[in-house]
Scaffold this motif. Structure first.
Motif, PDB file in Angstrom:
ATOM      1  N   VAL A  95      24.335  24.712 -67.364  1.00 51.36           N
ATOM      2  CA  VAL A  95      22.891  24.664 -67.629  1.00 51.36           C
ATOM      3  C   VAL A  95      22.623  24.461 -69.116  1.00 51.36           C
ATOM      4  CG1 VAL A  95      20.762  26.036 -67.614  1.00 51.36           C
ATOM      5  CG2 VAL A  95      22.237  25.988 -65.587  1.00 51.36           C
ATOM      6  N   PHE A  96      23.487  25.045 -69.969  1.00 51.80           N
ATOM      7  CA  PHE A  96      23.331  24.926 -71.422  1.00 51.80           C
ATOM      8  C   PHE A  96      24.171  23.783 -71.999  1.00 51.80           C
ATOM      9  CE2 PHE A  96      22.683  29.486 -70.399  1.00 51.80           C
ATOM     10  CZ  PHE A  96      21.359  29.598 -70.803  1.00 51.80           C
ATOM     11  N   ASN A  97      24.756  22.963 -71.127  1.00 53.93           N
ATOM     12  CA  ASN A  97      25.637  21.864 -71.528  1.00 53.93           C
ATOM     13  C   ASN A  97      26.830  22.371 -72.334  1.00 53.93           C
ATOM     14  OD1 ASN A  97      25.829  19.065 -70.961  1.00 53.93           O
ATOM     15  ND2 ASN A  97      25.457  18.557 -73.098  1.00 53.93           N
ATOM     16  N   CYS A  98      27.342  23.513 -71.902  1.00 56.10           N
ATOM     17  CA  CYS A  98      28.467  24.152 -72.590  1.00 56.10           C
ATOM     18  C   CYS A  98      29.601  24.454 -71.620  1.00 56.10           C
ATOM     19  CB  CYS A  98      28.001  25.444 -73.255  1.00 56.10           C
ATOM     20  SG  CYS A  98      26.907  25.209 -74.672  1.00 56.10           S
ATOM     21  N   SER A  99      29.839  23.560 -70.661  1.00 57.08           N
ATOM     22  CA  SER A  99      30.861  23.824 -69.645  1.00 57.08           C
ATOM     23  C   SER A  99      32.030  22.857 -69.782  1.00 57.08           C
ATOM     24  CB  SER A  99      30.257  23.716 -68.245  1.00 57.08           C
ATOM     25  OG  SER A  99      29.773  22.405 -68.008  1.00 57.08           O
ATOM     26  N   ALA A 100      33.191  23.330 -69.315  1.00 51.99           N
ATOM     27  CA  ALA A 100      34.378  22.483 -69.266  1.00 51.99           C
ATOM     28  C   ALA A 100      34.290  21.553 -68.054  1.00 51.99           C
ATOM     29  CB  ALA A 100      35.626  23.360 -69.148  1.00 51.99           C
ATOM     30  N   PRO A 101      34.885  20.360 -68.144  1.00 52.49           N
ATOM     31  CA  PRO A 101      35.681  19.825 -69.246  1.00 52.49           C
ATOM     32  C   PRO A 101      34.850  19.098 -70.300  1.00 52.49           C
ATOM     33  CG  PRO A 101      35.717  18.246 -67.465  1.00 52.49           C
ATOM     34  CD  PRO A 101      34.879  19.417 -66.990  1.00 52.49           C
ATOM     35  N   ASP A 102      33.523  19.077 -70.099  1.00 50.23           N
ATOM     36  CA  ASP A 102      32.681  18.276 -70.988  1.00 50.23           C
ATOM     37  C   ASP A 102      32.727  18.750 -72.428  1.00 50.23           C
ATOM     38  OD1 ASP A 102      31.899  16.695 -68.851  1.00 50.23           O
ATOM     39  OD2 ASP A 102      30.183  17.942 -68.378  1.00 50.23           O
ATOM     40  N   THR A 103      32.800  20.081 -72.631  1.00 49.78           N
ATOM     41  CA  THR A 103      32.835  20.567 -74.014  1.00 49.78           C
ATOM     42  C   THR A 103      34.058  20.003 -74.744  1.00 49.78           C
ATOM     43  OG1 THR A 103      33.874  22.578 -73.144  1.00 49.78           O
ATOM     44  CG2 THR A 103      31.522  22.679 -73.630  1.00 49.78           C
ATOM     45  N   GLY A 104      35.226  20.112 -74.102  1.00 48.53           N
ATOM     46  CA  GLY A 104      36.442  19.588 -74.727  1.00 48.53           C
ATOM     47  C   GLY A 104      36.390  18.091 -74.923  1.00 48.53           C
ATOM     48  N   ASN A 105      35.881  17.373 -73.933  1.00 44.14           N
ATOM     49  CA  ASN A 105      35.801  15.917 -74.042  1.00 44.14           C
ATOM     50  C   ASN A 105      34.810  15.485 -75.118  1.00 44.14           C
ATOM     51  OD1 ASN A 105      37.693  15.714 -72.025  1.00 44.14           O
ATOM     52  ND2 ASN A 105      36.226  15.280 -70.398  1.00 44.14           N
TER      53      ASN A 105
END
Length: 402
Positions: A95-105
């Motif tokens: 919801v806060f755009n702070c989830s894996a794997p997107d944060t690492g990518n």
């Protein structure tokens, strides 16, 4: 160094995050689990998409990115208490755009991507309009030793041809996923095993990319993870999709996995705190053998031990965050390895005790404990298993005496 007193700015963000969690996250958890179960791993939970604009409007967006034009500019130490709050619910991080794997990518693209790669792939991820996947682990080899990876990336003119079978490719079944970071060998004969690998950007809709199946984690599809098996069969992408250059895969992986590992630990501390809270409230409401379950000696011992374990893990994680900020990920590798062992094991133990306290209800997901355990248990393997990190810690300890 005072690890426990956040800056004035972080205290303000904590207050706003907690308010958002109370108003929007906790009341929607039951709906989230229901939509995840009914929609399965190939669908988007509508509740997530409904809450994202609210988080953006509250300026609680992309808090994970360190000093950067793209994020909040928080240090690892500043982000830690905020990530812990988000970790209290499996719904919250995305919801806060702070989830894996997107944060690492996103960190990889922000740190190593070209301006063209950032415009095409990073920007939609930062805006929450797309999602991504990370393809590293393989079923045919022991991927705990990443030098075993056999997938190939072969140059052919102004293109690269990619072949391999990956699994636990997080995010691949998500219909919003449009880009994958793939790790494979560009120079398999290099005498230095750590220069054989490269990372390359592969659009998910490229011919030859097949998402074979979702992989459940203890029977959960999409909660906590969207793991998948993916086949890459003569996939062709432009040479401009290579990240940083040939042979730089391990360099990128270390840059990516350090922050990724500590973020997992931060979230697990929040998850364990929430679990302990549930255990306390539940046992104070239930009577067995003539007295409250909370008054049984075994319960008191487990509550006390949980508090000790959580606080130990938090202090260790905050110290690792401080070290990463001050001396860098490479120097802080022992601290990162220690938290990666300590936090998932702590969370597994606390959640297991809570399941026991809840009785039969604990093994259902009516109280979110089964999904919490699946998350914690997965993280004793993901981003390097306990055994690999313990070996590294032991070697670093022995090195002091040589």
């Amino acid at each position: 160094m005072d690890f426990l007193t956040p800056s004035v700015r972080v205290q303000g963000l904590q207050k706003r995050l907690n308010s958002f969690m109370q108003e929007h996250i906790y009341p929607n958890e039951e709906r989230y689990y229901k939509e995840s179960t009914e929609g399965g791993p190939w669908a988007v939970q509508p509740v997530v998409e409904e809450l994202k604009p609210k988080a953006k409007a509250a300026d609680l967006w992309n808090l994970f990115l360190p000093a950067s034009e793209h994020g909040a500019g928080l240090s690892n130490l500043e982000y830690a208490p905020l990530c812990e709050i988000m970790g209290r619910s499996l719904l919250a991080p995305e919801v806060f755009n702070c989830s894996a794997p997107d944060t690492g990518n996103m960190e990889v693209l922000a740190r190593y991507g070209t301006p063209e790669q950032q415009e095409k792939w990073l920007q939609p991820l930062l805006e929450g309009k797309a999602r991504s996947a990370f393809a590293m682990t393989e079923p045919a080899v022991a991927s705990s030793d990443a030098t075993n990876i056999e997938s190939s990336i072969v140059r052919a003119g102004n293109q690269y041809v990619i072949n391999g079978r990956k699994w636990f490719t997080t995010g691949a079944t998500d219909p919003r996923c449009n880009i994958m970071i793939f790790m494979g060998k560009t120079d398999p004969d290099n005498a230095d095993r750590y220069l054989q690998q490269s990372m390359i950007l592969v659009p998910k809709d490229t011919p030859g990319v097949t998402v074979v199946r979702p992989l459940p984690v203890f029977g959960f599809y999409g909660v906590p993870d969207r793991a998948a098996e993916v086949v890459f069969d003569n996939v062709r992408v432009p040479e401009s999709n290579i990240l940083l250059g040939e042979g730089r895969g391990f360099e990128i992986a270390q840059g990516r996995l350090g922050p990724g590992r500590i973020h997992h630990c931060m979230r697990l501390i929040g998850l364990a705190e929430r679990t302990l809270e549930k255990m306390c409230r539940r046992t104070m409401e239930r009577t067995a053998f003539g007295k409250l379950v909370s008054e049984q000696t075994v319960t008191l011992e487990r509550i006390a031990e949980s508090r000790i374990l959580i606080d130990q893990a938090r202090l260790l994680t905050l110290h690792a965050a401080y070290m990463m900020d001050t001396v860098g990920n490479k120097v802080a590798k022992a601290q990162i390895a220690m938290i990666k062992v300590a936090a998932p094991n702590m969370a597994c133990k606390v959640i297991d005790w809570a399941i026991q306290a809840f009785g039969g209800a604990g093994v259902t997901n009516d109280f979110g404990l089964a999904a919490a355990y699946a998350t914690a248990r997965l993280l004793r393997i993901a981003d390097g298993p306990d055994e690999v990190h313990r070996n590294q810690i032991g070697k670093l300890e022995l090195k002091k005496y040589r």
